[in-house]
Design an enzyme around this catalytic site. Sequence first.
Site, PDB file in Angstrom:
ATOM      1  N   GLU A   1       1.577   0.221  -4.860  1.00 59.26           N
ATOM      2  CA  GLU A   1       1.120   1.513  -5.340  1.00 59.26           C
ATOM      3  C   GLU A   1       2.308   2.475  -5.369  1.00 59.26           C
ATOM      4  O   GLU A   1       2.755   2.931  -4.325  1.00 59.26           O
ATOM      5  CB  GLU A   1       0.030   2.058  -4.421  1.00 59.26           C
ATOM      6  CG  GLU A   1      -1.243   1.231  -4.446  1.00 59.26           C
ATOM      7  CD  GLU A   1      -2.289   1.790  -3.506  1.00 59.26           C
ATOM      8  OE1 GLU A   1      -3.447   1.919  -3.934  1.00 59.26           O
ATOM      9  OE2 GLU A   1      -1.958   2.087  -2.342  1.00 59.26           O
TER      10      GLU A   1
ATOM     11  N   ASP B   1       0.841  -1.189   0.000  1.00 58.08           N
ATOM     12  CA  ASP B   1       0.000   0.000   0.000  1.00 58.08           C
ATOM     13  C   ASP B   1       0.884   1.249   0.000  1.00 58.08           C
ATOM     14  O   ASP B   1       1.835   1.356   0.780  1.00 58.08           O
ATOM     15  CB  ASP B   1      -0.890  -0.028   1.242  1.00 58.08           C
ATOM     16  CG  ASP B   1      -1.820   1.157   1.319  1.00 58.08           C
ATOM     17  OD1 ASP B   1      -2.633   1.319   0.398  1.00 58.08           O
ATOM     18  OD2 ASP B   1      -1.738   1.912   2.307  1.00 58.08           O
TER      19      ASP B   1
END
Length: 896
Positions: free
Chosen positions: A530, A500
Amino acid sequence: MPARPLLSMLLGLTLIATAARASDLDDCNADVPVPAPAAKALAEAYWLDARTLQWPGLKLQAGERLRLHHASSAAMRAAAGEAVAGADGAVELVPSAAPLPVRFRFIGDGPRFALAGGVDVAALLREQLLLVHEAADGRVLAATGVQIAGALDDRYAAAERVTDFGAHPARAQTRFAVWAPTAQRVLLCRHAGPESPAIAVEAMHLDAATGAWRAELPGDLSGQSYRYLVDVVTPTHGRVRNLVTDPYSVALTADSQRSVVADLASRALKPKGWDVAPRPTRVKAATDQLIYELHVRDFSISDATVRPAWRGKYLAFTESASNGMKHLQALSRAGLTDVHLLPVFDLASVPERGCKTPTVPQATADSDAQQAAVMAVAADDCFNWGYDPWHFNAPEGSYATDPLQRVVEFRAMVMALHKAGLRVGMDMVYNHMSAAGQAPKSVLDRLVPGYYHRLNAKGEIERSTCCDNTATEHRMMAKLMIDSAALWVREYKIDSMRFDLMGHQPREAMERLQKRVNAEAGRPVQLLGEGWNFGEVANGARFVQASQLSLNGSGIGAFSDRGRDAARGGGAGEGGDDSVRRQGWLNGQVYAPNALANAKPEELLGTADMIRVGLAGSLRGYELTTWRGEKKRLDAIPYGDQPAGFASEPGEVVNYVENHDNQTLFDINTLKLPRDTSREDRARVQMLGAALVAFSQGVAYFHAGQDILRSKSLDRNSYDSGDWFNRLDWSYQSNHFGSGLPPRQDNYGAKGRDWELARERLADASIAPGPAEIAWARDVFRDLLRIRTSTTLLRLPSAAEIKKRVSFPGSGAGQNPVLVAARIDGRGLGGYKAVMTLINVAPMAQVLELPAEARSAWALHPVQRRGADERVRREARFTKGRFEVPARSAVVFVLE
């Protein structure tokens, strides 16, 4: 709590120990207090290394001085115009010629100062510190606190090599170790059981070389619970006594109130057959991955074929005959390789016992009553995405039938998925914590205040990630992340990882993590994440990021927004009329405008080129002839203020059109497609999006339910929207469109237009698909998986092969932007001589004339010859250089 006398920390001992007192046992049983509002303590100065400090903006005039005042009682005051009060002493600072360390480049250049020789830095770090700009007579001209991460990393560099943090039980003894170099005193509180009162409080010893506090106790203490009692100075609350869990906890009591001593190698913590259970081996290269992103609770909470006690739990995956597991098994047979689980390590937002279930009223499809019922208990219900980590090394307890069984039940889930032929990936959230400072659910900051979190120029915690950002550029935060990832690979057989907001972490730390997990597994563990570039670390402000543009050459994958935004239209944060107006390639830009659209033809041409960028793996060095007739490398084609091409190798790009964030593809298409689009065509558009991912070079990533037209009733951010808006129906009867207006939270922006637009569409009974459309999409999706799995040319492993073999017939000037074709040459590789993928997004058939292919014997892909898409079977043709592609269809031709 009244202050108690503390042992002086100015002793030059290798080991420092503090004896426990009878009153300490009372404190072991105390509840964690909710602190009073924190004072805003300024910390504008930086301790760069063990000897050097810098205060940006400081200017010393002749006769003035800079001193570091310290006080173990943390009762100092520094009022302007007065002398410092409450200090135990002060250290004179002298000008230093030391260079600014690279890691502190973000603070800018300026005068630096060194501590006088002979100062005990370790002792100072355990006290309250104020850096004071003084007049010659000692009057305060200005004062600030000090950010201490640089000093801790330098002084305690040896801590990075410590391998035994946490609790380690063995037959003869149980060892405890926790890193708390700034603590004045640390005690170990032990409990016989998970909820029993403390039975003992043990003195811990400080290793002055590493900053680790240790205790060794006789016997195997497995099953006992424990916490640390820490006396430490904080920037906001002065000297405090914290009762805190272990950041290296591998097991926890209910609601994470206490750490539990556990040996993960114990037979009691392993399901039967754990040590010998086989693992899937289908992934040879990163581009072989076909990933399905799934939330543990979503998977089974609505599945009536799962026994009630297991719904929403890890054990639901062991129900091999349930509808949900039959669905995953079918996907596995079709070629799916990985299930990626949304966060499953211990999280803060869901009660592990006694969570509430809302009573959702029966109401119309466009009513606000459903969301009102859901949000009324959202803070205490059983659902959250889980992006609020509390303890990194223990499974989340709310997904276990009993929080004390979380370890064995998590492992049972992994075994069941492996048995189904599916590798298990985890969503790793190391970029922030659920809490910091003196908050009750804060762990790291209550052990080493001011260290684990990234601070701004005033010493406040950065929150660009939505929560309290961690600082993985700091030595021990990076170590915690790497140690944690290694534990999941070693102890839980995790096969791949998705990070994340990975762009908030240093590339260097991620590369060390990659090396470590590969070593633990004895094979490559694929990493992706990400790589968004934003916040205080943007554009390499503090370090070389693990972001899209900075990861090339690392082998670590980053999600690509290039193809995603081109396909869906708009961007991740759009709202209001933009949700409708900004159509994408899939949902009608120019060729099928909706009532609000105003796109120009050249915009569609540029979008079609961006679709080709995605099909080519977003590779920096790949050359494409654009719609303007210019031959350009992809890193020379603009994507906003960035280059379209960002990856060096195809394993570094993750292609997707839907994941847990933002509206599902069905929902965004509901907003953007013309209102009169039929149910059948909505299903076809959904599968065009899936085909785009399946046909793109790189890693293929899908959201659970994307294959069955999943809807969240237009909710753009369902992280706390309960089971109601996140349901999955493995019986294929409904996609849950029309479950009511989505929650006001995150869906009532853009001057109120979001709800107005949602209400219009939710009330339209012609939009929601029926079982026939859902079943068709399900079966076509599986065909797409079979095509990608059986066709190695769709997942080439290297940039060199892609540059050599992939071309785009029909591209360049004069192109037809609604029909995008990619040709992959297979000569010399075995298998097909060539593959041609064609995606026609238009609501009418399209033709691609390629005279150079007139003598070739192109045939429909074997999967599609007998596939679920009857329109493709009947209408897709190749004749003498002429490819005919039916309306809204994805077609693959092969040369055998």
